[in-house]
Scaffold this active site. Structure first.
Site, PDB file in Angstrom:
ATOM      1  CE  LYS A 148      -1.182   1.394   4.187  1.00  0.00           C
ATOM      2  NZ  LYS A 148      -0.034   1.875   4.962  1.00  0.00           N
ATOM      3  CG  ASP A 235      -0.521   5.271   7.297  1.00  0.00           C
ATOM      4  OD1 ASP A 235       0.073   4.677   6.381  1.00  0.00           O
ATOM      5  OD2 ASP A 235      -0.146   5.216   8.490  1.00  0.00           O
ATOM      6  CG  HIS A 240      -3.493  -1.695   8.423  1.00  0.00           C
ATOM      7  ND1 HIS A 240      -3.137  -2.408   7.311  1.00  0.00           N
ATOM      8  CD2 HIS A 240      -2.417  -0.896   8.691  1.00  0.00           C
ATOM      9  CE1 HIS A 240      -1.910  -2.070   6.939  1.00  0.00           C
ATOM     10  NE2 HIS A 240      -1.465  -1.147   7.754  1.00  0.00           N
TER      11      HIS A 240
END
Ligand code: BG6
Length: 475
Positions: A148, A235, A240
């Site tokens: 990513k 981010d 996640h």
């Protein structure tokens, strides 16, 4: 598993040095690295083989205890090539290097290209690999591993996916989200679908709400250049956190296969309802003084939001999420808060209406913990809350690093715990709705739980953030 050549574009990058290379050591120490496997590292500056191998040795030794014989053998499979990724001539050298290594007895017909480079170089790299026939699968398999960020919004992610699919097929592309390889995240699937007694409680009839916390106690360190463009929501939120949510709430897959599991994760992400008015952004005090951060930056280093899943199973069950840097503790956890039964017979024996809560502690002190009521010892009938715990430390003191699993899965050709194009795009679609660049973040003190304003997200619903316990699984 087949022997292969791992070709790392950007071998000097932070990710390669701190995650990928140490993971190769862990795999070698467990004797899981196929014989005659070779690692070809690529970067810009010219370097002798011996110097390169010394640097690799140092990177591994800095990160874990090593065994000399394992390290020595592994290091001998590391080779180096310098060059500019946008120079077509370089790919002739790459082709020659792979042929030479093949001659030396390494297996180079199976290839994993791992890209630790800026995504704006991908196009050039893929085109050159193709022009030299280096991504050709006639004699073996070829896979691509990329990190990513996969784009910075839906549009750029779609563009990148289109580019990838021009040169590789979906089953060759391994888009890494290392959270998917974390032990206790994978364990959520086993816990939910391997046992017969919990799953029928996982729905709106029994669950009051869900909280997800992904807190880090460190600031952005030396990553200002990247982070200031991204912020916490992109981010870790886009990837996640959404994967934690997906594994917590997805329906049972038809079977334990890549296709079936990915499909169920995707269904959840596509059903998420964004409430753009229900988000609070924060920025830690001192962020503007970090390296490579714009002096007037409005980048978020924290976010808290509320969402819901628009399906029959979870409709109107609020899911509260918070994540950020420089917070009070390093902890990732899911708390599933159950409804208090209205007819609880011991209601008058408890001083408060304590709900049952199921915690998935993803890190640290990995485990699954259930908050329950028990009878207080003594002659009177009175209740008190306590915890039933399953802790990984009871089974093993040595949990594999997520990157070890990431690499092993890629070698074994198993994409179950990687993202496909549709999944990444669905994640961006949800995140884009929050339009993070248009918000001014609230300031918060480092080592706190974020800005005060984040409480409004949950207090408005007459609930409160649960502080992750320091006692869970502290065996
Ligand atoms: C990365 C983010 O994807 O995940 C980092 O870019 C973050 O900012 C990291 O620190 C967290 O990973 P872990 O495994 O340390 O929780």
């Amino acid at each position: 598993m087949d022997s292969f050549a791992l070709i790392i574009f950007g071998i000097t990058s932070n990710l390669a040095q701190t995650k990928l290379i140490p993971a190769l050591y862990d795999i070698a120490e467990k004797d899981l690295l196929p014989e005659n496997t070779v690692v070809l590292g690529i970067a810009r500056s010219p370097k002798e083989k011996e110097q390169f191998r010394e640097e690799i040795k140092k990177a591994i030794k800095n990160s874990r205890k090593t065994k000399e014989d394992v390290l020595g053998k592994l290091i001998n499979s590391f080779y180096y090539l310098d060059g500019k990724f946008d120079n077509p001539e370089f790919y002739n050298h790459l082709d020659d290097a792979l042929s030479q290594l093949q001659h030396q007895g390494f297996v180079c017909k199976n290839r994993i290209f791992y890209l630790a480079t800026y995504p704006n170089l991908y196009g050039e790299i893929f085109k050159n690999l193709q022009d030299k026939n280096l991504n050709n699968q006639e004699n073996g398999w070829v896979r691509l591993m990329i990190e990513k960020p996969i784009g910075e919004d839906l549009k750029s992610a779609q563009k990148l996916n289109t580019l990838l699919l021009q040169y590789f097929t979906e089953d060759q592309i391994y888009r890494i989200d290392h959270y998917l390889a974390k032990e206790n995240l994978q364990n959520i699937l086993t816990f939910r679908f391997g046992n017969g007694i919990f799953e029928h409680l996982m729905n709106k009839d029994h669950i009051d709400h869900i909280q997800i916390t992904v807190a880090e106690d460190k600031g952005i360190g030396t990553r200002g250049g990247y982070y200031d463009q991204a912020g916490a929501l992109k981010d870790v939120g886009q990837n996640h956190v959404l994967q934690i949510l997906a594994l917590t709430t997805m329906d049972a897959p038809k079977e334990f296969s890549n296709k079936a599991i990915t499909q169920e994760r995707l269904k959840v992400i596509e059903s998420l309802k964004a409430f753009p008015e229900n988000i609070v952004f924060g920025q830690y005090e001192g962020y503007l003084e970090e390296g490579n951060v714009s002096p007037n930056s409005k980048t978020n280093t924290y976010f808290a939001l509320k969402t819901e899943i628009n399906n029959d199973r979870f409709r109107h069950v609020p899911i509260y999420i918070r994540a950020g840097k420089n917070l009070a503790r390093n902890v990732a956890e899911v708390a599933i808060v159950f409804k208090v039964p209205e007819n609880r017979i011991l209601k008058d024996k408890t001083h408060e209406l304590v709900p049952n809560i199921l915690f998935y502690r993803i890190q640290p002190n990995e485990g699954i913990i259930l908050k329950i009521l028990v009878k207080k010892p003594g002659n009177k009938i009175a209740t008190e809350p306590t915890y039933m715990q399953f802790c990984y430390k009871q089974l093993s003191t040595d949990l594999s690093d997520a990157y070890e699993k990431v690499v092993l899965d890629a070698i074994g050709g198993d994409q179950t715990f990687f993202n496909d194009a549709k999944e990444v795009e669905a994640q961006w679609k949800f995140i884009d709705a929050y339009n993070s660049s248009s918000h001014i973040p609230f300031s918060y003190k480092p080592q706190s739980w974020g800005p005060e304003e984040a409480n409004l997200i949950i207090k408005g619903d007459k609930r409160m953030w649960l502080e992750p316990s320091i006692d869970f699984c502290k065996l």
